[in-house]
Write a protein that holds these residues in place. Structure first.
Motif, PDB file in Angstrom:
ATOM      1  N   VAL A  18     -60.061  -9.071 -43.907  1.00 12.89           N
ATOM      2  CA  VAL A  18     -59.357  -7.824 -43.602  1.00 12.89           C
ATOM      3  C   VAL A  18     -59.421  -7.534 -42.109  1.00 12.89           C
ATOM      4  CG1 VAL A  18     -59.170  -5.364 -44.154  1.00 12.89           C
ATOM      5  CG2 VAL A  18     -60.023  -6.966 -45.882  1.00 12.89           C
ATOM      6  N   GLU A  20     -57.325  -5.376 -38.595  1.00 14.42           N
ATOM      7  CA  GLU A  20     -56.367  -4.365 -38.128  1.00 14.42           C
ATOM      8  C   GLU A  20     -55.439  -4.980 -37.085  1.00 14.42           C
ATOM      9  OE1 GLU A  20     -58.269  -0.503 -37.089  1.00 14.42           O
ATOM     10  OE2 GLU A  20     -60.108  -1.471 -37.798  1.00 14.42           O
ATOM     11  N   THR A 123     -53.795  -4.803 -41.729  1.00 15.57           N
ATOM     12  CA  THR A 123     -53.550  -3.377 -41.908  1.00 15.57           C
ATOM     13  C   THR A 123     -53.040  -2.781 -40.606  1.00 15.57           C
ATOM     14  OG1 THR A 123     -55.341  -3.275 -43.535  1.00 15.57           O
ATOM     15  CG2 THR A 123     -54.553  -1.192 -42.625  1.00 15.57           C
ATOM     16  N   ALA A 127     -51.257   2.542 -42.186  1.00  7.75           N
ATOM     17  CA  ALA A 127     -52.069   2.291 -43.396  1.00  7.75           C
ATOM     18  C   ALA A 127     -51.417   1.326 -44.368  1.00  7.75           C
ATOM     19  CB  ALA A 127     -52.433   3.590 -44.122  1.00  7.75           C
ATOM     20  N   HIS A 128     -50.297   0.723 -43.984  1.00  7.80           N
ATOM     21  CA  HIS A 128     -49.667  -0.284 -44.840  1.00  7.80           C
ATOM     22  C   HIS A 128     -50.433  -1.598 -44.720  1.00  7.80           C
ATOM     23  CE1 HIS A 128     -45.989   1.620 -46.365  1.00  7.80           C
ATOM     24  NE2 HIS A 128     -46.123   2.405 -45.308  1.00  7.80           N
ATOM     25  N   ARG A 129     -50.478  -2.328 -45.830  1.00 14.41           N
ATOM     26  CA  ARG A 129     -51.152  -3.599 -45.787  1.00 14.41           C
ATOM     27  C   ARG A 129     -50.149  -4.721 -46.016  1.00 14.41           C
ATOM     28  NH1 ARG A 129     -49.330  -4.813 -50.189  1.00 14.41           N
ATOM     29  NH2 ARG A 129     -50.197  -4.378 -52.235  1.00 14.41           N
ATOM     30  N   ASP A 274     -56.097   2.620 -45.303  1.00 16.59           N
ATOM     31  CA  ASP A 274     -55.879   1.243 -45.759  1.00 16.59           C
ATOM     32  C   ASP A 274     -55.505   1.278 -47.239  1.00 16.59           C
ATOM     33  OD1 ASP A 274     -55.870  -1.468 -46.273  1.00 16.59           O
ATOM     34  OD2 ASP A 274     -58.046  -1.722 -46.156  1.00 16.59           O
ATOM     35  N   THR A 275     -54.233   0.977 -47.543  1.00 14.90           N
ATOM     36  CA  THR A 275     -53.778   1.045 -48.942  1.00 14.90           C
ATOM     37  C   THR A 275     -54.049  -0.239 -49.714  1.00 14.90           C
ATOM     38  OG1 THR A 275     -51.557   0.365 -48.232  1.00 14.90           O
ATOM     39  CG2 THR A 275     -51.974   2.740 -48.445  1.00 14.90           C
ATOM     40  N   ASN A 276     -54.673  -1.222 -49.069  1.00 14.31           N
ATOM     41  CA  ASN A 276     -54.992  -2.484 -49.745  1.00 14.31           C
ATOM     42  C   ASN A 276     -55.920  -2.227 -50.939  1.00 14.31           C
ATOM     43  OD1 ASN A 276     -55.405  -5.253 -50.284  1.00 14.31           O
ATOM     44  ND2 ASN A 276     -57.179  -5.307 -48.939  1.00 14.31           N
ATOM     45  N   VAL A 311     -58.438   4.288 -50.626  1.00 15.37           N
ATOM     46  CA  VAL A 311     -57.532   4.181 -49.475  1.00 15.37           C
ATOM     47  C   VAL A 311     -58.060   4.899 -48.238  1.00 15.37           C
ATOM     48  CG1 VAL A 311     -55.494   3.916 -50.946  1.00 15.37           C
ATOM     49  CG2 VAL A 311     -56.081   6.199 -50.066  1.00 15.37           C
ATOM     50  N   TRP A 314     -61.827   1.053 -45.385  1.00 18.22           N
ATOM     51  CA  TRP A 314     -61.310  -0.307 -45.237  1.00 18.22           C
ATOM     52  C   TRP A 314     -61.723  -1.157 -46.433  1.00 18.22           C
ATOM     53  CZ3 TRP A 314     -57.672  -0.435 -41.885  1.00 18.22           C
ATOM     54  CH2 TRP A 314     -57.725   0.354 -40.738  1.00 18.22           C
TER      55      TRP A 314
END
Length: 332
Positions: A18, A20, A123, A127-129, A274-276, A311, A314
């Motif tokens: 993960v 950024e 990310t 906040a889109h992954r 983080d929406t992942n 969300v 992270w």
């Protein structure tokens, strides 16, 4: 008669890396933003050279893997069929499953040579992954990796939609569904990602077949699958292929169909970073609830709260203490 497992999951075994990135990273590097894209190892290594790996974090991942771990963290009992290689990432993934109390028929000693699957989760500030995934040996997951006795001893079988991208994976989830239906085990399916419904429509239709007992999807996936342009249209068409379903609506909560009634689930307002993993967490909390004597409305409320918490940090998972606190907060 009670079953040993609440849920038997089958899906890709992926270690998440993960990181950024800035908004312009995607255009600069020719990446389709906001979806999961399968890439070969060479392409993934190229991307890893242009990101700041020092600030990246590694964690156990995979769509169904995240869901199965969540079920256990809330207090359920799950089994996971997957495939990793006899390498450092494979060992990391299996140790993560064991640490979270998830049973599996895979042992590190019997893992094949090669490379375990890994996913570069990028990310952006909104906040889109965006995910670029190299499946490694996970692409060879097949019916031989199933555990029929564990399927029979489960209340639900949970099928990961990402597996339709692999011919062997498609065979595996079709066989898991066949075994489940033969033994009167409920079948749940997640579409996993809009790209799976868009680019593997025929394979997804094949899995759905006559029907699934419980379907998880987001609003975009629901509309793509049904060929509609609104949730009102999509939800009516989904009733033809799923006995019950949950459609997540992002910041607008979720829509549940319990087989008779539509239930609107209110969102919990948070600042997402983080929406992942939000959809994976929703499914995990929901499956935990309905296998522990909660109504669909109660399950939706727990799932909404759990996904809203994940969300705000992270990574796609909570830790067990956070999961227990969510259960406490819901009752309070």
């Amino acid at each position: 008669m009670s079953k040993k497992y609440n849920v038997y999951g089958i899906g890709n075994a992926i270690v998440d890396i993960v990181t950024e990135v800035e908004h312009d990273f995607f255009e600069k590097n020719g990446i389709e933003k906001g979806v999961m894209t399968l890439v070969d190892e060479k392409r993934q290594l190229e991307l890893m050279k242009v990101i700041d790996m020092q600030k990246s974090k590694m964690s156990g991942g995979g769509s169904a893997g995240n869901t199965i771990v969540a079920i256990n963290q809330f207090g359920g009992k799950s089994f996971y069929s997957c495939l990793v290689a006899h390498d450092a990432l494979g060992k990391f993934f299996l140790e993560d499953l064991h640490r979270n109390g998830v049973d599996t028929n895979l042992t590190y000693e019997n893992c094949p040579e090669g490379h375990s699957g890994r996913c570069l989760v990028m990310t952006s500030p909104d906040a889109h992954r965006t995910m670029n995934t190299f499946l490694g040996v996970s692409s060879f997951l097949s019916p031989q990796h199933l555990d029929e006795s564990a399927i029979k001893d489960s209340s639900y079988v949970y099928l990961e939609g990402y597996l339709v991208a692999s011919p062997k994976g498609l065979e595996a989830i079709k066989e898991a569904k066949r075994i489940a239906e033969k033994n009167k085990v409920e079948v749940a399916l997640t579409f996993s990602d809009p790209s799976m419904v868009k680019y593997f429509s025929a394979q997804m239709q094949e899995i759905v077949g006559a029907s699934v007992d419980l379907l998880f999807c987001n609003d975009e996936e629901a509309m793509i699958f049904t060929g509609t342009s609104s949730i009102l249209e999509a939800r009516e068409k989904l009733k033809q292929v799923a006995k019950r379903f949950a459609i997540t609506l992002g910041a607008n909560g979720a829509l549940i169909f319990d087989g008779d009634t539509f239930i609107q689930i209110e969102p919990y307002k948070v600042q997402a970073i983080d929406t992942n993993g939000a959809g994976d967490m929703f499914a995990g909390a929901f499956l935990y609830a309905i296998t522990h004597n909660h109504s669909y409305a109660e399950a939706g409320k727990l799932a909404s709260l759990a996904s809203s918490r994940v969300v705000t940090q992270w990574g796609p998972r909570l830790d067990p203490a956070q999961a227990k606190k969510i259960l406490t907060d819901l009752v309070a």
